[in-house]
Scaffold this active site. Structure first.
Site, PDB file in Angstrom:
ATOM      1  N   GLY A  54       0.815  -1.193   0.000  1.00  0.00           N
ATOM      2  CA  GLY A  54       0.000   0.000   0.000  1.00  0.00           C
ATOM      3  C   GLY A  54       0.856   1.252   0.000  1.00  0.00           C
ATOM      4  O   GLY A  54       1.997   1.234   0.473  1.00  0.00           O
ATOM      5  N   SER A  55       0.331   2.352  -0.512  1.00  0.00           N
ATOM      6  CA  SER A  55       1.026   3.626  -0.400  1.00  0.00           C
ATOM      7  C   SER A  55       0.826   4.174   1.011  1.00  0.00           C
ATOM      8  O   SER A  55       0.082   3.604   1.801  1.00  0.00           O
ATOM      9  CB  SER A  55       0.484   4.610  -1.432  1.00  0.00           C
ATOM     10  OG  SER A  55       0.860   4.199  -2.726  1.00  0.00           O
ATOM     11  N   GLY A  56       1.497   5.252   1.327  1.00  0.00           N
ATOM     12  CA  GLY A  56       1.367   5.857   2.646  1.00  0.00           C
ATOM     13  C   GLY A  56       2.527   5.522   3.562  1.00  0.00           C
ATOM     14  O   GLY A  56       2.544   5.934   4.708  1.00  0.00           O
ATOM     15  N   HIS A  57       3.487   4.733   3.060  1.00  0.00           N
ATOM     16  CA  HIS A  57       4.636   4.337   3.883  1.00  0.00           C
ATOM     17  C   HIS A  57       5.922   4.974   3.398  1.00  0.00           C
ATOM     18  O   HIS A  57       7.011   4.498   3.709  1.00  0.00           O
ATOM     19  CB  HIS A  57       4.799   2.820   3.858  1.00  0.00           C
ATOM     20  CG  HIS A  57       3.561   2.070   4.176  1.00  0.00           C
ATOM     21  ND1 HIS A  57       2.905   2.233   5.376  1.00  0.00           N
ATOM     22  CD2 HIS A  57       2.839   1.178   3.470  1.00  0.00           C
ATOM     23  CE1 HIS A  57       1.826   1.457   5.383  1.00  0.00           C
ATOM     24  NE2 HIS A  57       1.758   0.817   4.248  1.00  0.00           N
ATOM     25  N   LYS A 105       5.550  -8.130   2.169  1.00  0.00           N
ATOM     26  CA  LYS A 105       5.211  -7.979   3.582  1.00  0.00           C
ATOM     27  C   LYS A 105       4.005  -8.853   3.896  1.00  0.00           C
ATOM     28  O   LYS A 105       3.051  -8.917   3.122  1.00  0.00           O
ATOM     29  CB  LYS A 105       4.905  -6.513   3.895  1.00  0.00           C
ATOM     30  CG  LYS A 105       6.112  -5.605   3.659  1.00  0.00           C
ATOM     31  CD  LYS A 105       5.895  -4.193   4.163  1.00  0.00           C
ATOM     32  CE  LYS A 105       4.725  -3.497   3.525  1.00  0.00           C
ATOM     33  NZ  LYS A 105       4.748  -3.466   2.046  1.00  0.00           N
ATOM     34  N   ASP A 110      -1.470  -8.302   0.626  1.00  0.00           N
ATOM     35  CA  ASP A 110      -0.209  -8.365  -0.120  1.00  0.00           C
ATOM     36  C   ASP A 110       0.100  -9.799  -0.528  1.00  0.00           C
ATOM     37  O   ASP A 110       0.503 -10.074  -1.666  1.00  0.00           O
ATOM     38  CB  ASP A 110       0.947  -7.810   0.720  1.00  0.00           C
ATOM     39  CG  ASP A 110       0.802  -6.314   0.965  1.00  0.00           C
ATOM     40  OD1 ASP A 110      -0.182  -5.923   1.595  1.00  0.00           O
ATOM     41  OD2 ASP A 110       1.661  -5.542   0.508  1.00  0.00           O
ATOM     42  N   HIS A 219      -0.417   0.470   9.126  1.00  0.00           N
ATOM     43  CA  HIS A 219      -1.559   0.852   8.292  1.00  0.00           C
ATOM     44  C   HIS A 219      -2.547   1.715   9.039  1.00  0.00           C
ATOM     45  O   HIS A 219      -3.712   1.786   8.669  1.00  0.00           O
ATOM     46  CB  HIS A 219      -2.261  -0.383   7.750  1.00  0.00           C
ATOM     47  CG  HIS A 219      -1.430  -1.087   6.735  1.00  0.00           C
ATOM     48  ND1 HIS A 219      -0.476  -1.997   7.080  1.00  0.00           N
ATOM     49  CD2 HIS A 219      -1.382  -0.980   5.400  1.00  0.00           C
ATOM     50  CE1 HIS A 219       0.115  -2.432   5.990  1.00  0.00           C
ATOM     51  NE2 HIS A 219      -0.407  -1.846   4.966  1.00  0.00           N
TER      52      HIS A 219
END
Ligand SMILES: Nc1ncnc2c1ncn2[C@@H]1O[C@H](COP(=O)(O)OP(=O)(O)O)[C@@H](O)[C@H]1O
Ligand SMILES: Nc1ncnc2c1ncn2[C@@H]1O[C@H](COP(=O)(O)OP(=O)(O)O)[C@@H](O)[C@H]1O
Ligand SMILES: [Mg+2]
Ligand SMILES: [Mg+2]
Ligand SMILES: [Mg+2]
Ligand SMILES: [Mg+2]
Lengths: 357, 209, 357, 209
Positions: A54-57, A105, A110, A219
């Site tokens: 996911g994006s945001g990391h 991950k 995922d 998350h």
């Protein structure tokens, strides 16, 4: 919700556009489907290392694309696993003939999406392998949960295995090293504020001013438990002890059998750490916590290690695997042997991590 | 018989219902997950709506397979591959059909649910979408075995799904992101079970219409 | 207030302790009075570059101590200028015989305290010089204010002048280069949240959910004006245009006359930018804004530059000059000539900025 | 005559008053500055209190000079060098005195204020500590010229400082951090003018006691 964004739906796309114009020397970006890949991909006869999530990391994973680390990264929507078509097409773009290693991950999303990608790549004649990262000691068992989450060790694994691929390791050697790094790595995280997923528009959870979440993932989800807010020293002590005292951890993982073209189950057990072990220690900001506070934490980590006979031989301190603007931090220990240290020290040239180049 | 138009209507209604429940599902996911389930499903079914006109002239099997692939490549997360597999497998058992008997429908849904289990390995009581899907399949099967008409059988199936969805509340999650919460997952309704109920409800409404 | 800290009074000290144990290869720390200095200081016959200012802007300045950048950094309390004894003793510790250049951000407190330090160093026989950084275009005039604040250009100046000192520039050459970099640099900042000074315990200002502060400094102080919250594109456009359209800026600065041992006034005027100028562009997070949002901003900066005939030849994107956990960002343009680019590209090895080493 | 004990009392009272007003001064500074003035002053005078016992046997000039140096090396910010200079310069004009006449006091304070201006270059109306100090000096001088006793003269001086402090409210700042706010600095009382008033008030109270 207040963020430096335009339309909520364009957040991931515009970030990638920014990376593309900012770092043309390091990386390229494909937009349909979305993936970031090395400017000089495919590198002939080098194993390609591909990650995603996911994006945001950020900077993980796109910010780790470049010489000595990742060949490709597949960003999903914010906090949402990317899709198999992204992974598969990314693999095609970066495969230099020596095969593709997916570093995944351990989150249900995922795992499921990367499994499909491996199958697609295999069907297309690409030598593909995937290794799971599951290092979060806040998740205690693998029987009654989806298993330990992949957190801080991911960054260290991408660095180490990326350097090994650069140095000429073949696909199996890279996979073996990745598996070892994962089994040598343990992490734990905590948060003092929530974060806001742009599309959701409000904080994922409410956290009173005098409480914190311990054992949080990346998350923005709630953690293992909620506790009264404590001092940096207390929090650090609790987390470091939990990591150093972590018992053997067993789980069954699925790895791809390239010969048979099927998934095979493997039982893996991480040995507990013992006195005298050497470590790379990684103190990470969840995004909103300033690096100054990380140093206060690191100070205590070093003090505890000194007392407990754990030898810190390298460190990494900063925001590398984040949860948007969340305030909080995670601590990762990676037991380091000669092989791991050699590749840790090797040059890396990415937007998010750079030395020796 | 269930017509292709009704199947297309099902997908259209699902898209509408998921859009309406986007915030609700996301809110459920924020309690025990990462606050994106509604967003994920809405994004996926918006794509389905874009795709639908291009396959409407195909048979039901093809329509469902395309929808499955669309979901796989647009939803992401855990629910993307699971619902994607659901529709792909569903489509595979009704290849080249233009209309469906009650039994066709049963087989179609059962294949979909089997696919979900094969991918996600959830067991009953793990607090997942399977906890809504599984009782619905049982109800549908016994309804059809009792010679109920399709609508009646589907009505009991949807009621069972709703009950299964509600029954996830006291459960402790053992699969997916909610499992990380351990006992803290107790007391919250599973978002995936909720979207499964909504999807089956949309099927009923479309078949009734 | 929620922070990863212990006692409020120990915040700066404990952060320094963390830096010391984390980076013994790069730096040392003196605690009474507080300063950070290069591990290999004094470097014989090299001009020593010393900076300093309030804490809370990390990694600046302590994180920029190391090969190719600063020889010393003097941290004050959070958002409070350090004191002359710190600066003077730091200068003594790093002077390798070629003199000490103080890089001073233009705030009344910093200016007054560094002036005293220069006088003390001079009295002690150290060749000392100081150059002011005043690059914040949000401050319009120098007659009715304390003059432009020193913001983003500071980081770029420390990098460029640090490399020049490493390359053998003498004290006057270093000072001339620093003055040029400052006159070539222009910045502007904004914030969408306040930050909380630990000792104060509550946010410096309240900012409603639909408003932002434009033209903010780096001390959590209110900005030039408050405006309704806007999109990243709108904000970026406003700020870049303000920087590119900034008229000639004149002010009188005081520089130290080493011969006479007195301060002399100098009139300086920054020329406006012209089409075709080449730039190092620096998009900086105030701390709490994640790097992903910075890339969305950078994307728009690049687009505007393309349209307006401003050529971006290098960039820096990340949290480098921060205001604790404040959310917001600043944009810095530094007109780059051959000399500046050469020293920008030179190796640097500090906790906060590293490449080529 | 003003005794050394009263001067020491002045510093002690100042430390106490600044500690009591730490939050208030910081709050004033958060409106038009960076929310640290109270913290800065309190930190400095806490150090002064540590230092005081080691110099109490010295003459007034020495006491004040030491206090000035202590402030310079512990306060930081703009106020540190300014108040530091104030006390250093004050001390310089009363070297080796053990007690002070009204005129000594006037010269002492005037030297301090002159030092503040020399360092900070503030003019009247710039919205700084000088706007409290300057009218206080004028009042003290004319009081003493009118043959008022020291306490009475100081009383008018403190009243003038208080008025000067309040008069900073409508001013637009032209020096220091508040100047960055431009017109937005109007309507707020200057923190440095406020601490100056408090320091002079502490002097009055100590001389009266
Ligand atoms: N292994 C699994 N088998 C079946 N369903 C699952 C499984 N894991 C998760 N789910 C379902 O997925 C839902 C969450 O979907 P979503 O929020 O879209 O994905 P993510 O958890 O990746 O954010 C859960 O509520 C649950 O019903
Ligand atoms: N040039 C100056 N001359 C006189 N006083 C000044 C000057 N600049 C600032 N001040 C005073 O200093 C006060 C602020 O002190 P402080 O908050 O401790 O320092 P800083 O502004 O560095 O944070 C202001 O309220 C003002 O009265
Ligand atoms: Mg998700
Ligand atoms: Mg979710
Ligand atoms: Mg200050
Ligand atoms: Mg202040």
């Amino acid at each position: 919700m207040k963020k430096l964004i335009n339309a909520v739906d364009d957040v991931v796309k515009e970030q990638l556009e920014g990376m593309l114009v900012a770092h043309p020397d390091m990386l390229k970006v494909n937009f349909e489907p979305k993936y970031v890949y090395r400017a000089d991909a495919p590198v002939a006869n080098k194993v390609a290392i591909v990650s995603g999530g996911g994006s945001g990391h950020e900077p993980m994973h796109g910010g780790f694309v470049g010489m000595g680390m990742l060949d490709g990264a597949c960003p999903g929507e914010v906090f949402t696993s990317p899709t198999p078509d992204q992974m598969y097409e990314c693999a095609r773009a970066v495969d230099g003939g020596a095969g593709v290693l997916f570093l995944v991950k351990n989150y249900t999303g995922d795992v499921l999406n990367f499994e499909t990608a491996v199958e697609l790549a295999h069907a297309d004649g690409i030598k593909a392998q995937s290794i799971l990262i599951d290092d979060d000691v806040a998740v205690k068992d693998s029987l009654y949960t989806a298993g330990r989450r992949g957190v801080g060790t991911t960054v260290l694994c991408e660095k180490v295995v990326g350097a090994a691929a650069e140095a000429g390791y073949d696909l199996d050697q890279c996979a073996d090293l990745a598996r070892k790094v994962n089994m040598y790595g343990r992490s734990m995280g905590m948060a003092i504020t929530s974060c806001t997923v742009p599309a959701a528009g409000k904080p994922t959870f409410d956290l009173p001013d005098d409480e914190m979440e311990i054992g949080i993932g990346i998350h923005g989800e709630p953690g293992q438990k909620r506790m009264p807010m404590a001092t940096a020293d207390e929090i650090t002590t609790m987390m470091v002890n939990e990591i150093l005292d972590d018992a053997a951890y067993s789980r069954t993982v699925r790895e791809w059998d390239r010969e048979e073209g099927t998934w095979v189950e493997k039982d893996l057990t991480d040995a507990p750490y013992v006195e005298g072990d050497e470590f790379i220690v990684f103190v990470n900001s969840m995004g909103g916590t300033p690096v100054s506070e990380l140093y206060a934490v690191y100070r205590k980590v070093a003090e505890i290690c000194e007392k407990r006979g754990a030898k810190i031989v390298r460190n990494l301190i900063g925001p590398y695997i984040t949860s948007l603007e969340m305030q909080g931090m995670s601590i990762t220990f990676l037991k380091a042997d000669e092989e791991i240290l050699k590749f840790w020290d090797a040059p890396v040239n990415t937007p998010g991590l750079r030395w020796g180049a | 018989m269930i017509t292709k138009a009704q199947i297309v209507q099902w997908l259209t209604t699902t898209a509408k219902v998921l859009a309406e429940n986007k915030e609700y599902l996301t809110q459920l996911d924020s309690a025990i997950g990462d606050a994106d389930h509604g967003i994920n499903m809405d994004r996926g079914f918006k794509k389905v709506m874009e795709k639908l006109p291009t396959v409407e002239d195909k048979d039901i099997g093809n329509v469902l397979k395309t929808i499955g692939m669309t979901l796989i490549s647009s939803v992401g997360g855990a629910s993307g591959p699971l619902y994607g597999t659901f529709f792909m497998r569903s489509g595979m058992v009704v290849t080249s059909k233009e209309e469906l008997s009650g039994d066709d429908l049963l087989q179609l849904l059962q294949a979909g649910v089997d696919g979900v289990v094969q991918r996600g390995r959830a067991q009953l009581g793990d607090k997942t979408m399977f906890d809504a899907l599984s009782p619905a399949m049982d109800a549908l099967r016994s309804g059809l075995e009792n010679q109920d008409d399709v609508v009646t059988a589907l009505e009991t199936a949807v009621a069972a799904a709703e009950q299964g969805m509600k029954d996830t509340i006291p459960l402790q999650a053992k699969k997916g992101r909610a499992s990380y919460l351990g006992e803290r997952s107790i007391g919250h309704q599973d978002p995936g079970a909720t979207s499964s109920y909504l999807i089956l409800k949309a099927l009923l409404d479309s078949v009734k219409a």
